[in-house]
Each structure stands twice: as C-alpha cells, then as structure tokens.
Design an enzyme around this catalytic site. Structure first.
Site, PDB file in Angstrom:
ATOM      1  N   GLU A  69       0.826  -1.201   0.000  1.00  0.00           N
ATOM      2  CA  GLU A  69       0.000   0.000   0.000  1.00  0.00           C
ATOM      3  C   GLU A  69       0.865   1.257   0.000  1.00  0.00           C
ATOM      4  O   GLU A  69       1.947   1.280   0.580  1.00  0.00           O
ATOM      5  CB  GLU A  69      -0.932  -0.005   1.224  1.00  0.00           C
ATOM      6  CG  GLU A  69      -1.983  -1.092   1.098  1.00  0.00           C
ATOM      7  CD  GLU A  69      -3.014  -1.066   2.211  1.00  0.00           C
ATOM      8  OE1 GLU A  69      -4.207  -1.092   1.900  1.00  0.00           O
ATOM      9  OE2 GLU A  69      -2.631  -1.033   3.388  1.00  0.00           O
TER      10      GLU A  69
ATOM     11  N   CYS B 174       3.711   8.503   1.312  1.00  0.00           N
ATOM     12  CA  CYS B 174       4.186   7.604   2.352  1.00  0.00           C
ATOM     13  C   CYS B 174       4.489   6.268   1.667  1.00  0.00           C
ATOM     14  O   CYS B 174       3.585   5.592   1.191  1.00  0.00           O
ATOM     15  CB  CYS B 174       3.076   7.486   3.394  1.00  0.00           C
ATOM     16  SG  CYS B 174       3.516   6.512   4.807  1.00  0.00           S
TER      17      CYS B 174
ATOM     18  N   CYS C  23       6.420  -6.871   7.594  1.00  0.00           N
ATOM     19  CA  CYS C  23       7.518  -6.354   8.419  1.00  0.00           C
ATOM     20  C   CYS C  23       7.826  -7.397   9.478  1.00  0.00           C
ATOM     21  O   CYS C  23       6.926  -8.020  10.030  1.00  0.00           O
ATOM     22  CB  CYS C  23       7.122  -5.041   9.095  1.00  0.00           C
ATOM     23  SG  CYS C  23       8.469  -4.327  10.095  1.00  0.00           S
TER      24      CYS C  23
ATOM     25  N   CYS D 153       5.822  -4.908  15.940  1.00  0.00           N
ATOM     26  CA  CYS D 153       5.341  -3.944  16.941  1.00  0.00           C
ATOM     27  C   CYS D 153       3.871  -4.271  17.211  1.00  0.00           C
ATOM     28  O   CYS D 153       3.084  -4.426  16.272  1.00  0.00           O
ATOM     29  CB  CYS D 153       5.493  -2.519  16.437  1.00  0.00           C
ATOM     30  SG  CYS D 153       7.206  -2.107  16.048  1.00  0.00           S
TER      31      CYS D 153
ATOM     32  N   CYS E 105       0.870  -2.420  15.439  1.00  0.00           N
ATOM     33  CA  CYS E 105       0.965  -2.078  14.020  1.00  0.00           C
ATOM     34  C   CYS E 105       0.385  -3.187  13.136  1.00  0.00           C
ATOM     35  O   CYS E 105       0.764  -4.350  13.265  1.00  0.00           O
ATOM     36  CB  CYS E 105       2.428  -1.838  13.664  1.00  0.00           C
ATOM     37  SG  CYS E 105       2.719  -1.623  11.898  1.00  0.00           S
TER      38      CYS E 105
ATOM     39  N   CYS F 211      -0.997   6.066  10.011  1.00  0.00           N
ATOM     40  CA  CYS F 211       0.149   5.310  10.519  1.00  0.00           C
ATOM     41  C   CYS F 211      -0.292   3.996  11.128  1.00  0.00           C
ATOM     42  O   CYS F 211      -1.175   3.970  11.982  1.00  0.00           O
ATOM     43  CB  CYS F 211       0.845   6.086  11.628  1.00  0.00           C
ATOM     44  SG  CYS F 211       1.830   7.417  11.043  1.00  0.00           S
TER      45      CYS F 211
HETATM   46  N1  SAH Z   1       8.995   0.675  10.329  1.00  0.00           N
HETATM   47  C1  SAH Z   1       9.212   2.064  10.452  1.00  0.00           C
HETATM   48  C2  SAH Z   1       8.402   2.889   9.489  1.00  0.00           C
HETATM   49  C3  SAH Z   1       6.969   2.496   9.246  1.00  0.00           C
HETATM   50  S1  SAH Z   1       5.840   2.739  10.570  1.00  0.00           S
HETATM   51  C4  SAH Z   1       8.969   2.518  11.867  1.00  0.00           C
HETATM   52  O1  SAH Z   1       8.448   1.742  12.663  1.00  0.00           O
HETATM   53  O2  SAH Z   1       9.351   3.644  12.171  1.00  0.00           O
HETATM   54  C5  SAH Z   1       5.644   4.518  10.606  1.00  0.00           C
HETATM   55  C6  SAH Z   1       5.205   5.044  11.971  1.00  0.00           C
HETATM   56  O3  SAH Z   1       3.868   4.612  12.263  1.00  0.00           O
HETATM   57  C7  SAH Z   1       6.089   4.544  13.111  1.00  0.00           C
HETATM   58  O4  SAH Z   1       6.456   5.575  13.973  1.00  0.00           O
HETATM   59  C8  SAH Z   1       5.154   3.569  13.802  1.00  0.00           C
HETATM   60  O5  SAH Z   1       5.495   3.405  15.130  1.00  0.00           O
HETATM   61  C9  SAH Z   1       3.819   4.239  13.616  1.00  0.00           C
HETATM   62  N2  SAH Z   1       2.685   3.324  13.889  1.00  0.00           N
HETATM   63  C10 SAH Z   1       2.641   1.997  13.708  1.00  0.00           C
HETATM   64  N3  SAH Z   1       1.429   1.513  14.084  1.00  0.00           N
HETATM   65  C11 SAH Z   1       0.711   2.563  14.516  1.00  0.00           C
HETATM   66  C12 SAH Z   1      -0.624   2.713  15.009  1.00  0.00           C
HETATM   67  N4  SAH Z   1      -1.445   1.676  15.127  1.00  0.00           N
HETATM   68  N5  SAH Z   1      -1.046   3.950  15.363  1.00  0.00           N
HETATM   69  C13 SAH Z   1      -0.209   5.012  15.227  1.00  0.00           C
HETATM   70  N6  SAH Z   1       1.049   4.935  14.733  1.00  0.00           N
HETATM   71  C14 SAH Z   1       1.513   3.720  14.391  1.00  0.00           C
HETATM   72 FE1  SF4 Z   2       7.363  -2.729  11.297  1.00  0.00          FE
HETATM   73 FE2  SF4 Z   2       5.066  -1.571  11.952  1.00  0.00          FE
HETATM   74 FE3  SF4 Z   2       6.979  -1.837  13.782  1.00  0.00          FE
HETATM   75 FE4  SF4 Z   2       7.331  -0.071  11.761  1.00  0.00          FE
HETATM   76  S1  SF4 Z   2       5.774   0.015  13.383  1.00  0.00           S
HETATM   77  S2  SF4 Z   2       8.828  -1.586  12.561  1.00  0.00           S
HETATM   78  S3  SF4 Z   2       6.250  -1.189  10.118  1.00  0.00           S
HETATM   79  S4  SF4 Z   2       5.866  -3.525  12.764  1.00  0.00           S
END
Ligand code: SAH
Ligand code: SF4
Length: 354
Positions: A99, A112, A119, A123, A126, A342
């Site tokens: 996406e 973006c 990934c 996290c 996410c 995000c």
């Molecule tokens: N993997 C990288 C970049 C992609 S995620 C990273 O983790 O930085 C981009 C941003 O979205 C990151 O700061 C991540 O922590 C945030 N993010 C992920 N899941 C989210 C959620 N459910 N709500 C708000 N931000 C989120």
């Molecule tokens: Fe991967 Fe999502 Fe964590 Fe970014 S926030 S490192 S995309 S799992």
C-alpha cells in the site's frame, strides 16, 4: 540491490539502475545513450510504458515493450471523505500486495512509501507487523509508488513535495534498496527531489542509522522509540533488536555526522506509555540530543493491541516534554477513515474499522 522476484513476465524497466539500462539497450543493439532518455521518461515524466516514450525511435520502443512489462496499475484506490488522503493497493509482479498513501495538506503533498511487503519487527500496535516479513521491495518497486503518487498530485495541478518512508516495512532492514531509491529520488536526471524533503522512519537499526548518515547526510531521520525504558520497549517492539542505549548512541552519531536534528516518534497507547512519568523519563533519556518528539495517538486497527489515549493525556504528555525543554508536537493524522493512517497499512483487501 535485491534481484527482483521471479515474475511471469520478467522485470519491468524500473528494476534497472542506469548502468543496467545501458546494458539492456546495448543487448538490443541500440546506442547506450538512449538509456538516459529512458531514465528521464521513467523518473521525470512518469512514463512507464515504453511504447509511449515518444522521443525514442519506433524500433526501440517496440523492442523495449517486448523486453519488459509495464508495471501493473493499482488493484484498488480509495480516497478519504475529506479528499485529503488517497491510498493505493498495488500488486507486485509476483502477486505480493503493498500500500501507498498520498497525503495532501497545502502547501505540501507527501507520499508515504512502503519499503517491505510486511515487516519482521512485530510492533504490537501495528497492522503491518501482523503478517511478518513477506519480502524486501526492490528499488524499482519503491520508485513505482513515488511515481504513482506524483501522478495523482499532477492530475490535480499539485506538486508532490515530500517523501516519507513510513508505509509498510522497516526501511533500514532493506538498506540497499532504500538507499538506491533515495539516489533515484534525488537524482537531478531522475525524480529530482531535494534530500531535505525525504524522511526515513526506522524502528531503530543502529548500523542502518550510521550508514544513512554517511550515505545520505541531508535526508531526515525519524526514530520510533515508543518507550523510555528497556522493559516497556521490549513489550511494544518484541523482536529482539537493538537496545534503547544502542539506538540513542547511533542517533548521537547521526547528529554529529549530519549536523541535523532527529525526530523521535512515540506512539501513545492509553494506560501503557502515556503517563507524565513516561514523558519525564523520555525527556531525561534523550537529553543532550538535537531532537524533536512527534507524538502519535494510537490508530486502532483490527487484530492489533492498544487503545487511543484521551486528548487530555496526549496534551499533558506533550506539555511535560516541553516543560523539560524538549520540542514536541502531536501528529495531525489524515486518512483514518480509509485505514491509511500510521500503522493501519496491511496490504490486503480486508477493510479496517479504524
Ligand atoms: N517501520 C518504520 C516505518 C513504518 S511505521 C517505523 O516503525 O518507524 C511509521 C510510523 O507509524 C512509526 O512511527 C510507527 O510506530 C507508527 N505506527 C505503527 N502503528 C501505529 C498505530 N497503530 N497507530 C499510530 N502509529 C503507528
Ligand atoms: Fe514494522 Fe510496523 Fe513496527 Fe514499523 S511500526 S517496525 S512497520 S511492525
């Protein structure tokens, strides 16, 4: 760079770097200087169909169209109710789905970009992390997204001004391809964007942070920290990776090598990491760094953990940082209604309730 995955029709023209394009042209018994023309067609004009590259001789157009497929169009595009945000679901040559999101907020248009399908970091909050790592994207697959988003901006007489690596995946776990994509994005004969308008967001990969400082010192760095303490960070970012101390020493070096300022991203989860005590310990942790904190109230997504904090808790966290001299902002988010904010990108057709 990663070789492209096996695809039924072979790699498209975005797969090749400039030397690769020259070799391809020569293999077709055509003069190598044509490669630069094709490069400009691809990256300046966004013309991905060789048969439409009007400054090439007809014979070469035909040969190229035979040698390389045109990248597929998005399977699905959605636009948020307020019109500000668009999201594309893009099929890759081997059937993987990614996406890409375009965010319009005058005077900027920001794309973006996804850097991986899935990934590995997992996290807990996410949606991308749910599927694990499916595979690395090639530099061409990353550029495909930027070209598509710029097309969307151009269609409305707008200009794509900013690129952020904040889509699906961890960009510094795909360093070679992301670095090559940055080179094409900033190439005056390519996408011709200033490195100052590019941001790489990482969960914290110290060797990648150092390489980025050395290779692309003018590109902005954002580091997703989410927690001031090791234990809490392990709960939120469960894949055993770098410690907070290791990440912060890489950031210190990045500060020193680039003269720039880092952004710490901090996703706020209600009752988990959003107290004033967390804010105070965060301020202590990052004291002495040239840094700014961007707070992201959690965006809910099906299957992921966590609740969104109250507006009051968010503002009080921000105030606690500012009281200690740490510049802090709250991210203004767009596109939640189409699951384009995000952490909501999952690369499938399942609709989010977010
Ligand atoms: N993997 C990288 C970049 C992609 S995620 C990273 O983790 O930085 C981009 C941003 O979205 C990151 O700061 C991540 O922590 C945030 N993010 C992920 N899941 C989210 C959620 N459910 N709500 C708000 N931000 C989120
Ligand atoms: Fe991967 Fe999502 Fe964590 Fe970014 S926030 S490192 S995309 S799992």
């Amino acid at each position: 760079m990663t070789e492209p995955p096996e695809t039924p029709n072979g790699p498209d023209l975005l797969h090749f770097d400039l030397d690769g394009l020259r070799a391809l042209i020569e293999s077709l018994d055509q003069p190598a200087y044509r490669a630069k023309q094709i490069w400009r067609q691809l990256y300046q004009r966004g013309q991905l169909d060789a048969s439409q590259m009007s400054d090439l001789p007809a014979e070469l157009r035909r040969q190229l169209a035979e040698a390389a497929p045109v990248p597929a169009e998005p399977l699905e595009t959605q636009r948020s109710e307020d019109g500000s945000t668009s999201k594309a679901l893009i099929p890759l040559g081997d059937g993987e789905l990614i996406e890409t999101v375009l965010i319009r907020s005058a005077p900027r248009d920001t794309v973006c970009l996804s850097s991986q399908a899935g990934c590995a970091m997992g996290c807990v909050f996410c949606a991308t992390g749910l599927q694990g790592l499916r595979r690395q994207l090639t530099a061409g697959e990353i550029m495909r997204q930027a070209i598509l988003a710029r097309e969307w901006s151009r269609e409305e007489d707008r200009e794509l001004t900013h690129v952020v690596f904040m889509g699906m995946g961890e960009p510094l776990a795909n360093y070679a391809n992301v670095s090559e994509a940055i080179a094409r994005l900033t190439d005056p004969d390519g996408f011709a964007l200033s490195p100052r308008r590019i941001t790489v967001s990482t969960v914290g990969v110290p060797p990648g942070i150092r390489r980025l400082a050395a290779d692309h010192p003018r590109v902005n760095l954002a580091v997703s920290l989410h927690a001031p303490d090791p234990q809490l960070r392990r709960e939120l970012v469960p894949v055993p990776g770098a410690s907070i101390d290791d990440i912060l020493s890489a950031v210190r070096e990045h500060n020193r090598m680039t003269g720039g300022r880092v952004t710490f991203e901090y996703v706020l989860l209600r009752g988990v990491n959003d107290s004033r005590g967390h804010a105070r310990r965060l301020a202590e942790r990052i004291a002495g760094l040239r840094a700014h904190v961007n707070l992201i109230p959690l965006n809910p997504s099906p299957g992921v953990v966590g609740d969104r904090p109250s507006r009051r808790a968010t503002l009080s966290f921000q105030q606690a940082l500012q009281d200690r001299g740490v510049p802090a902002t709250v991210r203004v988010e767009q596109g939640r209604d189409i699951a384009a904010a995000c952490g909501q990108l999952r690369g499938d057709r399942v609709r989010s309730a977010g």
